[in-house]
Design a protein around this motif. Sequence first.
Motif, mmCIF file in Angstrom:
data_model
loop_
_atom_site.group_PDB
_atom_site.id
_atom_site.type_symbol
_atom_site.label_atom_id
_atom_site.label_comp_id
_atom_site.label_asym_id
_atom_site.label_seq_id
_atom_site.Cartn_x
_atom_site.Cartn_y
_atom_site.Cartn_z
ATOM 1 N N TRP A 207 -46.780 -15.116 -107.327
ATOM 2 C CA TRP A 207 -45.744 -15.778 -106.110
ATOM 3 C C TRP A 207 -46.234 -14.468 -105.531
ATOM 4 O O TRP A 207 -44.468 -14.284 -105.078
ATOM 5 C CB TRP A 207 -44.019 -16.336 -107.317
ATOM 6 N N LYS A 208 -46.483 -14.017 -105.562
ATOM 7 C CA LYS A 208 -46.557 -12.370 -104.425
ATOM 8 C C LYS A 208 -46.712 -13.083 -102.737
ATOM 9 O O LYS A 208 -46.500 -13.118 -102.040
ATOM 10 C CB LYS A 208 -47.770 -11.480 -104.394
ATOM 11 N N LYS A 209 -47.466 -15.045 -102.892
ATOM 12 C CA LYS A 209 -47.835 -15.392 -101.398
ATOM 13 C C LYS A 209 -47.065 -16.424 -101.629
ATOM 14 O O LYS A 209 -47.904 -17.423 -102.307
ATOM 15 C CB LYS A 209 -49.088 -15.102 -101.015
ATOM 16 N N TRP A 210 -45.395 -17.076 -101.214
ATOM 17 C CA TRP A 210 -44.839 -17.479 -101.850
ATOM 18 C C TRP A 210 -45.291 -18.915 -101.338
ATOM 19 O O TRP A 210 -45.252 -20.160 -101.966
ATOM 20 C CB TRP A 210 -43.747 -17.787 -102.242
ATOM 21 N N THR A 211 -45.981 -18.950 -99.980
ATOM 22 C CA THR A 211 -46.308 -20.029 -99.526
ATOM 23 C C THR A 211 -47.078 -20.771 -100.297
ATOM 24 O O THR A 211 -47.074 -21.757 -100.390
ATOM 25 C CB THR A 211 -46.666 -19.676 -97.994
ATOM 26 N N GLN A 212 -48.270 -20.211 -100.343
ATOM 27 C CA GLN A 212 -49.253 -20.958 -101.584
ATOM 28 C C GLN A 212 -49.310 -21.184 -102.657
ATOM 29 O O GLN A 212 -49.638 -22.328 -102.960
ATOM 30 C CB GLN A 212 -50.470 -19.539 -101.872
ATOM 31 N N SER A 213 -48.275 -20.260 -102.913
ATOM 32 C CA SER A 213 -47.704 -20.965 -104.506
ATOM 33 C C SER A 213 -47.080 -22.025 -104.379
ATOM 34 O O SER A 213 -47.276 -22.802 -106.028
ATOM 35 C CB SER A 213 -46.643 -19.983 -104.692
ATOM 36 N N VAL A 214 -46.632 -21.951 -103.457
ATOM 37 C CA VAL A 214 -45.504 -23.576 -103.097
ATOM 38 C C VAL A 214 -46.516 -24.926 -103.176
ATOM 39 O O VAL A 214 -46.410 -25.563 -103.255
ATOM 40 C CB VAL A 214 -44.571 -23.140 -102.565
ATOM 41 N N ALA A 215 -47.039 -24.109 -101.968
ATOM 42 C CA ALA A 215 -48.556 -25.495 -101.777
ATOM 43 C C ALA A 215 -49.379 -25.813 -102.885
ATOM 44 O O ALA A 215 -49.500 -26.956 -102.943
ATOM 45 C CB ALA A 215 -49.337 -24.738 -100.942
ATOM 46 N N LEU B 89 -48.138 -25.614 -105.976
ATOM 47 C CA LEU B 89 -47.099 -26.219 -107.105
ATOM 48 C C LEU B 89 -47.284 -28.055 -106.729
ATOM 49 O O LEU B 89 -47.265 -29.048 -107.144
ATOM 50 C CB LEU B 89 -45.895 -25.401 -107.195
ATOM 51 N N VAL B 90 -46.782 -28.152 -105.237
ATOM 52 C CA VAL B 90 -46.247 -28.924 -104.164
ATOM 53 C C VAL B 90 -48.047 -29.741 -105.087
ATOM 54 O O VAL B 90 -47.779 -31.718 -104.975
ATOM 55 C CB VAL B 90 -45.582 -29.547 -103.106
ATOM 56 N N GLY B 91 -49.202 -29.611 -103.924
ATOM 57 C CA GLY B 91 -50.739 -30.140 -104.950
ATOM 58 C C GLY B 91 -50.485 -30.907 -105.924
ATOM 59 O O GLY B 91 -50.939 -32.144 -106.117
ATOM 60 N N ALA C 210 -48.318 -33.571 -106.382
ATOM 61 C CA ALA C 210 -48.891 -34.800 -105.684
ATOM 62 C C ALA C 210 -49.936 -35.461 -106.167
ATOM 63 O O ALA C 210 -50.223 -36.749 -106.872
ATOM 64 C CB ALA C 210 -48.656 -34.964 -104.844
ATOM 65 N N LEU C 211 -50.891 -34.718 -106.762
ATOM 66 C CA LEU C 211 -51.751 -35.403 -107.687
ATOM 67 C C LEU C 211 -51.386 -35.843 -109.141
ATOM 68 O O LEU C 211 -52.276 -36.902 -109.272
ATOM 69 C CB LEU C 211 -53.122 -34.456 -108.013
ATOM 70 N N TRP C 212 -51.044 -35.215 -109.844
ATOM 71 C CA TRP C 212 -50.595 -36.103 -111.172
ATOM 72 C C TRP C 212 -49.774 -37.356 -111.068
ATOM 73 O O TRP C 212 -49.730 -37.811 -111.773
ATOM 74 C CB TRP C 212 -49.905 -34.663 -112.163
ATOM 75 N N VAL D 30 -51.217 -26.174 -115.448
ATOM 76 C CA VAL D 30 -50.543 -25.426 -114.342
ATOM 77 C C VAL D 30 -49.485 -25.165 -113.913
ATOM 78 O O VAL D 30 -48.823 -23.999 -113.322
ATOM 79 C CB VAL D 30 -50.695 -26.823 -112.711
ATOM 80 N N LEU D 31 -47.995 -25.608 -114.299
ATOM 81 C CA LEU D 31 -47.204 -25.676 -114.787
ATOM 82 C C LEU D 31 -45.978 -24.115 -115.133
ATOM 83 O O LEU D 31 -45.898 -22.979 -114.915
ATOM 84 C CB LEU D 31 -45.852 -26.344 -115.156
ATOM 85 N N LEU D 32 -47.177 -24.255 -116.333
ATOM 86 C CA LEU D 32 -46.766 -23.342 -117.248
ATOM 87 C C LEU D 32 -47.316 -21.417 -116.349
ATOM 88 O O LEU D 32 -46.835 -21.050 -116.676
ATOM 89 C CB LEU D 32 -47.772 -23.455 -118.393
ATOM 90 N N SER D 33 -48.177 -22.032 -115.784
ATOM 91 C CA SER D 33 -49.033 -20.922 -114.499
ATOM 92 C C SER D 33 -48.826 -20.276 -113.908
ATOM 93 O O SER D 33 -48.792 -19.410 -113.971
ATOM 94 C CB SER D 33 -51.115 -21.448 -114.640
#
Length: 208
Positions: A28-36, A38-40, A43-45, A154-157
């Motif tokens: 989460w050093k670039k939190w915008t990419q991490s959030v995107a 996670l959200v993506g 959504a796919l799941w 993905v959540l664990l990673s």
Amino acid sequence: MGDSRQFSVHLALGGGAVCDAVADLLLWKKWTQSVAFLVGSTALWFLFERAGYNLLSFVSNVLLLLVVILFLWAKSASLLNRPLPPLPNLEVSEETVVQAADEMRVWLNFALSIARDIAIAGNLRLFSQVATGLWIISYVGSLFNFLTLLYIGVLLSLSLPVLYNKYQIPIDEKLNVAYDVARIQYQKIAGIMLRKSPLPSNKEKKIQ
């Protein structure tokens, strides 16, 4: 207990190499990419697992939509004298392939070194860690299908590396205590089994 006992989780995840962006994403050093991400993933799941959407149909529709947008954009750009779609150079460079191969070689050698330590060196601690991890994966895999299991991964990673990076020393202490308890119990069980199953004497071997 100082920082000397700690190691760089970012470096362990590939920081400073080809996987530097992946390490930044997981920590989460670039939190915008991490959030995107996670959200993506969520959504796919939801689309495939809850809404019952077919993976092949989804990929085909997305590619079809992308091709139509790019085609219409290119046609309208030529008619209206506007700039073409800002597409990058669509080819994989030799340098990228070499870097990916080097990174894959590192991970493959790491896996082979673990197998060597278990099979040849008889590393009990490493064997316990690998066996426990595989058993947990097998047990969790029996409870969920592959897509849900992949989403859980993905959540664990996105949670375990950043938590370990923040609380590395207390987590290591708890793991060492658990390992010592497991090692003592293993030695006790192994001793009981050996006492209950004595080796056959030379006379018994000759009779057989």
